[in-house]
Motif scaffolding. Structure first.
Motif, PDB file in Angstrom:
ATOM      1  N   UNK A  29       0.812  -1.228   0.000  1.00 51.58           N
ATOM      2  CA  UNK A  29       0.000   0.000   0.000  1.00 51.58           C
ATOM      3  C   UNK A  29       0.840   1.270   0.000  1.00 51.58           C
ATOM      4  N   UNK A  30       2.103   1.173   0.389  1.00 51.66           N
ATOM      5  CA  UNK A  30       2.983   2.351   0.372  1.00 51.66           C
ATOM      6  C   UNK A  30       3.755   2.475  -0.935  1.00 51.66           C
ATOM      7  N   UNK A  31       3.516   1.541  -1.878  1.00 55.62           N
ATOM      8  CA  UNK A  31       4.165   1.615  -3.185  1.00 55.62           C
ATOM      9  C   UNK A  31       5.465   0.862  -3.289  1.00 55.62           C
ATOM     10  N   UNK A  32       5.867   0.174  -2.213  1.00 56.29           N
ATOM     11  CA  UNK A  32       7.110  -0.608  -2.235  1.00 56.29           C
ATOM     12  C   UNK A  32       6.832  -2.051  -2.644  1.00 56.29           C
ATOM     13  N   UNK A  33       7.892  -2.730  -3.077  1.00 54.82           N
ATOM     14  CA  UNK A  33       7.747  -4.149  -3.398  1.00 54.82           C
ATOM     15  C   UNK A  33       7.389  -4.931  -2.150  1.00 54.82           C
ATOM     16  N   UNK A  34       6.599  -5.992  -2.341  1.00 52.64           N
ATOM     17  CA  UNK A  34       6.270  -6.854  -1.205  1.00 52.64           C
ATOM     18  C   UNK A  34       7.531  -7.529  -0.679  1.00 52.64           C
ATOM     19  N   UNK A  35       7.592  -7.694   0.632  1.00 47.60           N
ATOM     20  CA  UNK A  35       8.692  -8.469   1.195  1.00 47.60           C
ATOM     21  C   UNK A  35       8.554  -9.920   0.726  1.00 47.60           C
ATOM     22  N   UNK A  36       9.659 -10.663   0.787  1.00 48.68           N
ATOM     23  CA  UNK A  36       9.604 -12.055   0.347  1.00 48.68           C
ATOM     24  C   UNK A  36       8.594 -12.846   1.174  1.00 48.68           C
ATOM     25  N   UNK A  37       8.520 -12.556   2.487  1.00 52.29           N
ATOM     26  CA  UNK A  37       7.594 -13.283   3.357  1.00 52.29           C
ATOM     27  C   UNK A  37       6.152 -13.037   2.935  1.00 52.29           C
ATOM     28  N   UNK A  38       5.806 -11.776   2.676  1.00 57.32           N
ATOM     29  CA  UNK A  38       4.436 -11.457   2.253  1.00 57.32           C
ATOM     30  C   UNK A  38       4.145 -12.047   0.881  1.00 57.32           C
ATOM     31  N   UNK A  39       5.141 -11.951  -0.017  1.00 56.64           N
ATOM     32  CA  UNK A  39       4.956 -12.508  -1.361  1.00 56.64           C
ATOM     33  C   UNK A  39       4.759 -14.014  -1.326  1.00 56.64           C
ATOM     34  N   UNK A  40       5.538 -14.687  -0.464  1.00 55.11           N
ATOM     35  CA  UNK A  40       5.413 -16.139  -0.347  1.00 55.11           C
ATOM     36  C   UNK A  40       4.076 -16.519   0.264  1.00 55.11           C
ATOM     37  N   UNK A  41       3.645 -15.765   1.274  1.00 57.15           N
ATOM     38  CA  UNK A  41       2.356 -16.035   1.920  1.00 57.15           C
ATOM     39  C   UNK A  41       1.214 -15.862   0.919  1.00 57.15           C
ATOM     40  N   UNK A  42       1.303 -14.801   0.119  1.00 59.73           N
ATOM     41  CA  UNK A  42       0.290 -14.563  -0.915  1.00 59.73           C
ATOM     42  C   UNK A  42       0.284 -15.701  -1.927  1.00 59.73           C
ATOM     43  N   UNK A  43       1.476 -16.081  -2.406  1.00 61.56           N
ATOM     44  CA  UNK A  43       1.579 -17.123  -3.419  1.00 61.56           C
ATOM     45  C   UNK A  43       1.083 -18.471  -2.930  1.00 61.56           C
ATOM     46  N   UNK A  44       1.431 -18.836  -1.694  1.00 56.58           N
ATOM     47  CA  UNK A  44       0.987 -20.124  -1.138  1.00 56.58           C
ATOM     48  C   UNK A  44      -0.525 -20.153  -0.959  1.00 56.58           C
ATOM     49  N   UNK A  45      -1.095 -19.009  -0.530  1.00 62.63           N
ATOM     50  CA  UNK A  45      -2.560 -18.937  -0.388  1.00 62.63           C
ATOM     51  C   UNK A  45      -3.241 -19.140  -1.727  1.00 62.63           C
ATOM     52  N   UNK A  46      -2.668 -18.532  -2.766  1.00 59.06           N
ATOM     53  CA  UNK A  46      -3.244 -18.701  -4.105  1.00 59.06           C
ATOM     54  C   UNK A  46      -3.129 -20.152  -4.576  1.00 59.06           C
ATOM     55  N   UNK A  47      -1.967 -20.762  -4.385  1.00 59.08           N
ATOM     56  CA  UNK A  47      -1.758 -22.145  -4.833  1.00 59.08           C
ATOM     57  C   UNK A  47      -2.688 -23.114  -4.092  1.00 59.08           C
ATOM     58  N   UNK A  48      -2.807 -22.927  -2.771  1.00 55.87           N
ATOM     59  CA  UNK A  48      -3.648 -23.836  -1.980  1.00 55.87           C
ATOM     60  C   UNK A  48      -5.123 -23.736  -2.368  1.00 55.87           C
ATOM     61  N   UNK A  49      -5.533 -22.569  -2.838  1.00 64.92           N
ATOM     62  CA  UNK A  49      -6.939 -22.390  -3.236  1.00 64.92           C
ATOM     63  C   UNK A  49      -7.128 -22.535  -4.738  1.00 64.92           C
ATOM     64  N   UNK A  50      -6.027 -22.946  -5.441  1.00 63.22           N
ATOM     65  CA  UNK A  50      -6.049 -23.045  -6.915  1.00 63.22           C
ATOM     66  C   UNK A  50      -6.451 -21.722  -7.570  1.00 63.22           C
ATOM     67  N   UNK A  51      -6.074 -20.617  -6.924  1.00 64.79           N
ATOM     68  CA  UNK A  51      -6.335 -19.303  -7.499  1.00 64.79           C
ATOM     69  C   UNK A  51      -7.758 -18.836  -7.377  1.00 64.79           C
ATOM     70  N   UNK A  52      -8.588 -19.546  -6.601  1.00 62.08           N
ATOM     71  CA  UNK A  52     -10.019 -19.225  -6.529  1.00 62.08           C
ATOM     72  C   UNK A  52     -10.415 -18.600  -5.192  1.00 62.08           C
ATOM     73  N   UNK A  53      -9.450 -18.101  -4.430  1.00 62.64           N
ATOM     74  CA  UNK A  53      -9.749 -17.558  -3.106  1.00 62.64           C
ATOM     75  C   UNK A  53     -10.374 -16.169  -3.210  1.00 62.64           C
ATOM     76  N   UNK A  54     -11.673 -16.121  -3.132  1.00 59.83           N
ATOM     77  CA  UNK A  54     -12.384 -14.832  -3.124  1.00 59.83           C
ATOM     78  C   UNK A  54     -12.302 -14.080  -4.421  1.00 59.83           C
ATOM     79  N   UNK A  55     -12.237 -14.788  -5.546  1.00 54.05           N
ATOM     80  CA  UNK A  55     -12.126 -14.103  -6.836  1.00 54.05           C
ATOM     81  C   UNK A  55     -13.450 -13.439  -7.195  1.00 54.05           C
TER      82      UNK A  55
END
Length: 250
Positions: free
Chosen positions: A87-113
């Motif tokens: 939200x501040x315009x910076x790149x996501x940290x690796x931890x946040x990026x990994x958490x986001x990516x794993x959530x997407x993979x576990x839900x097959x990309x259908x989490x709240x689409x």
């Protein structure tokens, strides 16, 4: 190239187009891999089942590489000019990026689409999509309003210096002694609470009247604004408050 944040609805539409692009790339290699599997391994399954399984496995691998290891920078998003930021315009940290990516993979990309709202895996980490085609943010606070005609010709208001801007991000124009930020007390045709300028997202809007329409109207060019209806300024540089011409210096 400077990129600006996208609102959720247009971001979702661009992400959908990017996902289609990525899916086509994966589908292009699935037949060759399916054929190779058939040659090397005796699988008693219909071709469609093998094809589907290969596609799903490749999709999950693709997401693992691009969503987790490369921070959401897929080939489709590159083609659409999309970049993932916090939200501040910076790149996501690796931890946040990994958490986001794993959530997407576990839900097959259908989490709240949804087609009007960001997906759950983006909202989870406060991700915002930026693009070079997004409207540039308007720095309303740096605008100056210069009165060109009437009793107060030459009067200039720096928007950021006004009480209305500091309190509510708006500028009030009229004759009222305490309500008005740009006061035109000696212009008889100007109403007490004549019009309001306000920022809405990447646009600045003007509305005629505070509680009801002004007596003598607010004009952009020859168009008289309807009372209570917000109108975008766009590239307009001048507007009329009754018979007083005001210029915008951006």
């Amino acid at each position: 190239m400077t990129r600006s944040p996208l609102a959720e609805a247009p971001a979702v539409r661009l992400l959908f187009a990017a996902a289609c692009f990525d899916a086509v790339l994966i589908l292009a290699v699935v037949p060759a891999i399916t054929l190779e599997i058939r040659k090397r391994i005796s699988v008693d399954l219909p071709d469609a089942a093998v094809f589907g399984a290969v596609f799903l496995l490749l999709l999950l691998l693709y997401w693992f590489v691009f969503e987790i290891l490369l921070g959401g920078l897929t080939l489709g998003r590159l083609a659409m000019g999309l970049r993932l930021r916090d939200r501040s315009g910076r790149r996501l940290t690796f931890l946040k990026g990994a958490s986001r990516g794993l959530t997407k993979i576990c839900s097959l990309g259908l989490s709240g689409v949804r087609f009007t709202r960001a997906a759950h895996h983006d909202r989870l980490v406060g991700a915002v999509w930026h693009s070079d085609i997004a409207p540039r943010p308007v720095n309303f606070g740096k605008w100056r309003l210069r009165v060109l005609t009437g009793a107060h010709a030459g009067r200039v208001l720096l928007v950021s210096s006004a009480a209305g801007y500091r309190d509510k991000r708006m500028i009030r124009i009229g004759r009222h002694p305490t309500w008005s930020d740009l006061r035109l007390e000696n212009d008889a045709k100007v109403s007490q609470m004549h019009c309001i300028l306000m920022q809405k997202g990447s646009a600045v809007q003007i509305v005629d009247g505070a509680t009801s329409g002004s007596s003598n109207g607010t004009f952009i060019g020859k168009l008289r604004l309807k009372p209570g209806i917000r109108t975008d300024f766009g590239g307009t540089r001048r507007f009329m408050v009754a018979d007083v011409l005001i210029e915008i210096e951006r």
